[in-house]
Design a protein around this motif. Sequence first.
Motif, short mmCIF file in Angstrom:
data_model
loop_
_atom_site.label_atom_id
_atom_site.label_comp_id
_atom_site.label_asym_id
_atom_site.label_seq_id
_atom_site.Cartn_x
_atom_site.Cartn_y
_atom_site.Cartn_z
N TYR A 75 80.58 74.08 -12.97
CA TYR A 75 80.48 74.59 -11.60
C TYR A 75 79.57 73.67 -10.79
O TYR A 75 78.85 72.82 -11.37
N TYR A 129 76.70 73.62 -9.03
CA TYR A 129 75.28 73.41 -9.30
C TYR A 129 75.06 72.69 -10.63
O TYR A 129 74.21 71.80 -10.75
N GLN A 164 72.99 69.14 -11.54
CA GLN A 164 71.92 69.10 -12.54
C GLN A 164 72.23 68.12 -13.67
O GLN A 164 71.35 67.46 -14.20
N GLU A 185 74.28 68.29 -2.29
CA GLU A 185 75.27 69.35 -2.21
C GLU A 185 76.26 69.09 -1.07
O GLU A 185 77.44 69.39 -1.17
N TYR A 194 80.26 69.17 -2.61
CA TYR A 194 81.28 70.20 -2.38
C TYR A 194 82.52 69.70 -1.63
O TYR A 194 83.64 70.03 -2.03
N LEU A 196 84.62 68.06 -4.29
CA LEU A 196 85.26 69.03 -5.19
C LEU A 196 86.45 69.70 -4.50
O LEU A 196 87.53 69.85 -5.08
N HIS A 197 86.26 70.09 -3.25
CA HIS A 197 87.33 70.79 -2.53
C HIS A 197 88.50 69.86 -2.23
O HIS A 197 89.65 70.28 -2.25
N ASP A 206 76.54 87.54 -14.11
CA ASP A 206 75.43 88.34 -13.56
C ASP A 206 75.83 89.06 -12.26
O ASP A 206 75.06 89.09 -11.29
N ARG A 221 77.95 88.22 -9.98
CA ARG A 221 78.47 87.43 -8.86
C ARG A 221 79.59 86.51 -9.35
O ARG A 221 79.75 86.29 -10.56
N ILE A 222 80.37 86.00 -8.38
CA ILE A 222 81.52 85.15 -8.74
C ILE A 222 81.04 83.71 -8.95
O ILE A 222 80.32 83.17 -8.11
N ARG A 223 81.45 83.12 -10.06
CA ARG A 223 81.14 81.69 -10.28
C ARG A 223 82.45 80.92 -10.35
O ARG A 223 83.39 81.33 -11.04
N LYS A 224 82.51 79.82 -9.60
CA LYS A 224 83.74 79.02 -9.56
C LYS A 224 83.55 77.76 -10.41
O LYS A 224 82.74 76.90 -10.07
N TYR A 261 85.26 74.30 -12.13
CA TYR A 261 86.34 73.34 -11.86
C TYR A 261 86.74 72.67 -13.16
O TYR A 261 85.88 72.35 -13.98
N GLU A 296 81.14 82.83 -1.59
CA GLU A 296 80.82 83.18 -2.98
C GLU A 296 80.35 81.96 -3.77
O GLU A 296 79.43 82.05 -4.58
N GLU A 297 80.98 80.82 -3.51
CA GLU A 297 80.60 79.60 -4.24
C GLU A 297 79.17 79.17 -3.86
O GLU A 297 78.37 78.81 -4.72
N ASP A 319 76.47 81.57 -5.27
CA ASP A 319 76.19 81.28 -6.69
C ASP A 319 75.31 80.04 -6.81
O ASP A 319 74.38 80.01 -7.61
N HIS A 320 75.58 79.04 -5.97
CA HIS A 320 74.78 77.80 -6.00
C HIS A 320 73.32 78.12 -5.65
O HIS A 320 72.40 77.69 -6.34
N SER A 371 71.60 80.18 -8.46
CA SER A 371 71.33 79.33 -9.64
C SER A 371 70.17 78.38 -9.37
O SER A 371 69.27 78.22 -10.20
N VAL A 378 68.26 71.43 1.07
CA VAL A 378 69.22 70.46 0.55
C VAL A 378 70.56 70.51 1.29
O VAL A 378 71.32 69.56 1.26
N PHE A 379 70.83 71.61 1.97
CA PHE A 379 72.09 71.71 2.72
C PHE A 379 71.90 71.30 4.19
O PHE A 379 72.87 71.05 4.89
N LEU A 426 79.65 72.35 6.06
CA LEU A 426 80.29 72.36 4.74
C LEU A 426 81.48 73.31 4.71
O LEU A 426 82.52 73.02 4.11
N PHE A 461 85.40 72.65 3.83
CA PHE A 461 86.05 73.46 2.81
C PHE A 461 87.37 74.03 3.35
O PHE A 461 88.41 73.97 2.69
N ALA A 495 90.24 71.49 3.58
CA ALA A 495 90.88 71.23 2.27
C ALA A 495 91.66 72.45 1.81
O ALA A 495 92.77 72.33 1.29
#
Lengths: 113, 243
Positions: free
Chosen positions: A27, A29, A33, A47, A51, A54-55, A71, A73-76, A78, B27-28, B31-32, B35, B58-59, B79, B83, B86
Amino acid sequence: MTQMQKHVKGSLSAIVLKLLYDNGRMYGYEITQKVKELTKDDITITEGALYPILHKLEAEDILTPETERVDGRIRKYYKITPKGNAVAKDRIAELKAFAENLNLILNPKLGSA
Amino acid sequence: MKLTPEQIETIEYYILSWDIKNKDFYEEILDHFISAVEERMVKENESFDYAFPEVTHVFADHIIKPAWFLETFSGLKALELEFQKAAHKMAFKVLMKDALRHLKNGFGLIWLLLALALYVTFFFFSTYVAQAACGLINIVFLMFSPISLKGLKRGYRHLRIKVFRTEASLSLEELKQVKLIPTKFNSFGHVLFLLGFVLSIVNFVNVFDFEISKETIQVGILAYLFLIIPISWTAYKLESKKA
């Protein structure tokens, strides 16, 4: 943007594909790392650069997403598609060749040896 | 270290404050953020109040200008725009591929035969019968398609909030419901819904014998029967699958 980030910018999609090729699925993040960890903090992928790449790769059907609840929440995640596999191999090979050529320029003795 | 629900709520409000509309993107990024903040709190031994603003930085330096006539966007909004660009490209490809697949199966064949029958009826037999049939299809399609129902529900929620309440008075869940659009295909759904709506008006206007040229009706009916309905239907199927 640091000088190192400028160098990395053009190779970002190949770096992402190489990481996904080696690790299966990751994913966003986790990718940032992993790059920091592998390069001992010398290279950081921002970031804002990661992103969109990735998209874009997802839109080109080179990557496919997998969502999972972590936990609450939704994690995406790839991962590389079967179609993207060949593209990934090509881009990784190109990046490798580029790094080797760069090394020859920086260390001319290596080429003549 | 896991964040508390209150800390997660703070992050959610922050992301929504950037006028983020796409639920997938939201949602993406959420999560970022979670984390990154959790890891900073563990590795750097920072408190939430210190780690969270650090992660927001950072954004912050991401900037885009989508077109020369548009304003410059920065941070999370920039961002999100990238997104969406795409995502729309991808959704369009998936939609067209799936529409073609549906056309090849039994449903596609039945639909084409029905469309052809209506078209022939319109031009060679009874204009009124064909128009009434098209009108009926329009109403059924517009009223019962989950895309339009979703759109109506969303519109109702917006109206309710615009009339009775301000955004500041909404709970986080209500704010997310109002702001976030959960689907990638709904932009196509909206465009097709609008086209279908316009065509249905053209249909009914003509039933009552107003002056509209036969060519206009012909193009409208052709587009509606052979393009809009099959593609909208595919968009609806993709939406349901996603839900």
